[in-house]
Write a protein that holds these residues in place. Structure first.
Motif, PDB file in Angstrom:
ATOM      1  N   ALA A  63       9.187  52.281  14.884  1.00 40.64           N
ATOM      2  CA  ALA A  63       8.969  50.523  15.271  1.00 40.64           C
ATOM      3  C   ALA A  63      10.306  50.357  16.213  1.00 40.64           C
ATOM      4  O   ALA A  63       9.420  49.454  17.506  1.00 40.64           O
ATOM      5  CB  ALA A  63       9.196  50.059  14.402  1.00 40.64           C
ATOM      6  N   LEU A  64      11.059  50.876  16.501  1.00 41.07           N
ATOM      7  CA  LEU A  64      12.613  50.463  17.016  1.00 41.07           C
ATOM      8  C   LEU A  64      12.720  51.165  17.642  1.00 41.07           C
ATOM      9  O   LEU A  64      13.639  51.081  18.644  1.00 41.07           O
ATOM     10  CB  LEU A  64      13.967  50.568  15.657  1.00 41.07           C
ATOM     11  N   GLN A  65      11.534  51.654  18.201  1.00 38.63           N
ATOM     12  CA  GLN A  65      11.821  52.330  19.544  1.00 38.63           C
ATOM     13  C   GLN A  65      12.918  53.139  19.643  1.00 38.63           C
ATOM     14  O   GLN A  65      13.314  53.507  20.470  1.00 38.63           O
ATOM     15  CB  GLN A  65      11.811  52.081  21.026  1.00 38.63           C
ATOM     16  N   VAL A  66      13.342  54.212  19.074  1.00 37.30           N
ATOM     17  CA  VAL A  66      14.555  54.986  19.329  1.00 37.30           C
ATOM     18  C   VAL A  66      14.380  56.485  18.677  1.00 37.30           C
ATOM     19  O   VAL A  66      13.306  56.832  17.678  1.00 37.30           O
ATOM     20  CB  VAL A  66      15.791  53.941  17.834  1.00 37.30           C
ATOM     21  N   PRO A  67      15.413  57.840  18.909  1.00 40.43           N
ATOM     22  CA  PRO A  67      14.871  58.984  18.729  1.00 40.43           C
ATOM     23  C   PRO A  67      15.327  58.999  17.259  1.00 40.43           C
ATOM     24  O   PRO A  67      16.542  58.795  16.981  1.00 40.43           O
ATOM     25  CB  PRO A  67      15.319  59.992  19.738  1.00 40.43           C
ATOM     26  N   LYS A  68      14.384  60.361  16.562  1.00 36.84           N
ATOM     27  CA  LYS A  68      14.691  60.112  15.022  1.00 36.84           C
ATOM     28  C   LYS A  68      16.160  60.758  15.175  1.00 36.84           C
ATOM     29  O   LYS A  68      16.999  60.045  13.630  1.00 36.84           O
ATOM     30  CB  LYS A  68      13.333  61.488  14.985  1.00 36.84           C
ATOM     31  N   ARG A 139       5.255  36.805  20.988  1.00 35.53           N
ATOM     32  CA  ARG A 139       4.717  36.997  20.180  1.00 35.53           C
ATOM     33  C   ARG A 139       3.425  38.003  20.535  1.00 35.53           C
ATOM     34  O   ARG A 139       3.684  39.483  19.800  1.00 35.53           O
ATOM     35  CB  ARG A 139       4.301  36.682  18.623  1.00 35.53           C
ATOM     36  N   GLU A 140       2.558  37.443  21.383  1.00 31.59           N
ATOM     37  CA  GLU A 140       1.515  37.584  22.256  1.00 31.59           C
ATOM     38  C   GLU A 140       1.308  39.792  23.091  1.00 31.59           C
ATOM     39  O   GLU A 140       1.019  40.131  23.015  1.00 31.59           O
ATOM     40  CB  GLU A 140       0.315  37.060  22.498  1.00 31.59           C
ATOM     41  N   LEU A 141       3.145  39.149  23.778  1.00 30.15           N
ATOM     42  CA  LEU A 141       2.930  40.007  24.645  1.00 30.15           C
ATOM     43  C   LEU A 141       3.548  40.808  23.955  1.00 30.15           C
ATOM     44  O   LEU A 141       3.087  42.025  24.235  1.00 30.15           O
ATOM     45  CB  LEU A 141       3.794  39.227  25.542  1.00 30.15           C
ATOM     46  N   ARG A 142       4.095  40.511  23.074  1.00 29.97           N
ATOM     47  CA  ARG A 142       4.116  42.040  22.217  1.00 29.97           C
ATOM     48  C   ARG A 142       3.944  42.640  21.519  1.00 29.97           C
ATOM     49  O   ARG A 142       3.677  44.069  21.054  1.00 29.97           O
ATOM     50  CB  ARG A 142       5.609  41.039  20.940  1.00 29.97           C
ATOM     51  N   GLY A 143       2.345  42.109  20.899  1.00 25.85           N
ATOM     52  CA  GLY A 143       1.230  42.935  20.387  1.00 25.85           C
ATOM     53  C   GLY A 143       0.220  43.664  21.673  1.00 25.85           C
ATOM     54  O   GLY A 143       0.640  44.932  20.866  1.00 25.85           O
ATOM     55  N   LYS A 144       0.493  42.808  22.176  1.00 27.70           N
ATOM     56  CA  LYS A 144      -0.041  43.435  23.828  1.00 27.70           C
ATOM     57  C   LYS A 144       0.759  44.737  24.264  1.00 27.70           C
ATOM     58  O   LYS A 144      -0.096  46.419  23.869  1.00 27.70           O
ATOM     59  CB  LYS A 144      -0.349  42.855  24.733  1.00 27.70           C
ATOM     60  N   MET A 145       1.710  45.108  24.520  1.00 30.18           N
ATOM     61  CA  MET A 145       2.760  45.831  24.420  1.00 30.18           C
ATOM     62  C   MET A 145       3.047  47.445  23.386  1.00 30.18           C
ATOM     63  O   MET A 145       2.535  48.869  23.734  1.00 30.18           O
ATOM     64  CB  MET A 145       3.972  45.436  24.975  1.00 30.18           C
ATOM     65  N   ASP A 146       2.933  46.942  21.860  1.00 24.82           N
ATOM     66  CA  ASP A 146       2.389  47.248  21.473  1.00 24.82           C
ATOM     67  C   ASP A 146       1.772  48.295  21.043  1.00 24.82           C
ATOM     68  O   ASP A 146       1.492  49.835  20.584  1.00 24.82           O
ATOM     69  CB  ASP A 146       2.882  46.416  19.495  1.00 24.82           C
ATOM     70  N   ALA A 147       0.610  47.369  21.540  1.00 23.10           N
ATOM     71  CA  ALA A 147      -1.235  48.198  21.202  1.00 23.10           C
ATOM     72  C   ALA A 147      -1.497  49.379  22.708  1.00 23.10           C
ATOM     73  O   ALA A 147      -1.682  50.584  22.017  1.00 23.10           O
ATOM     74  CB  ALA A 147      -2.292  46.703  21.577  1.00 23.10           C
TER      75      ALA A 147
END
Length: 151
Positions: A63-68, A139-147
């Motif tokens: 979710a935070l887009q970071v390496p484990k 929020r809409e842009l973030r949702g589309k990028m997450d998808a």
């Protein structure tokens, strides 16, 4: 590859602006952090407040887009400071889930409060309604990028 006389597409320009805003916001955040915390620590605390407790480290790292690996170090630093706790995952008992502590919630709120003057100054400099009108679109842009990331 675009040539110098052809402007970049608007999507590139918007994402560039968002990236610059992120850099500026991170600098403002870091100026308000206690000496023993860094921006990734705050990101975890904020994520747990926003999304909720009980996620696995791998879910949070994604979710935070970071390496484990770097995320494990971030969690270890937060656990050492008593800001989060790891509990066995009730679903499989092999992994763990992460929970924010009362102290973690308090520190996060103190940081957000410390940012208050920055927020007020920025809000006063922006046109009235700017943040209210931008929020749904962002929020809409973030949702589309997450998808897209999930595909």
């Amino acid at each position: 590859m675009p040539t110098p006389d052809v402007p970049p597409p608007p999507v590139f320009e918007v994402l560039t602006e968002v990236g610059i805003i992120n850099q500026l916001a991170t600098a403002a955040l870091e100026a308000c952090l206690p000496d023993d915390l860094i921006a990734p620590h705050f990101a975890v605390l904020n994520h747990l407040i926003r999304i909720g407790d009980g996620q696995t480290p791998i879910e949070m790292a994604r979710a935070l887009q970071v390496p484990k690996t770097s995320f494990s170090n971030t969690l270890a630093g937060l656990e050492k400071r008593g800001l989060v706790e790891a509990h066995p995952n009730p679903k499989d008992r092999r992994s763990k889930t992460i929970w924010i502590t009362t102290q973690g919630r308090r520190i996060r709120e103190e940081i957000v409060s410390a940012l208050g003057p920055v927020f007020r100054d920025l809000a006063q400099r922006a046109a009235p309604g700017t943040f209210h009108s931008l929020l749904p679109q962002l929020r809409e842009l973030r949702g589309k990028m997450d998808a897209l990331r999930e595909e």
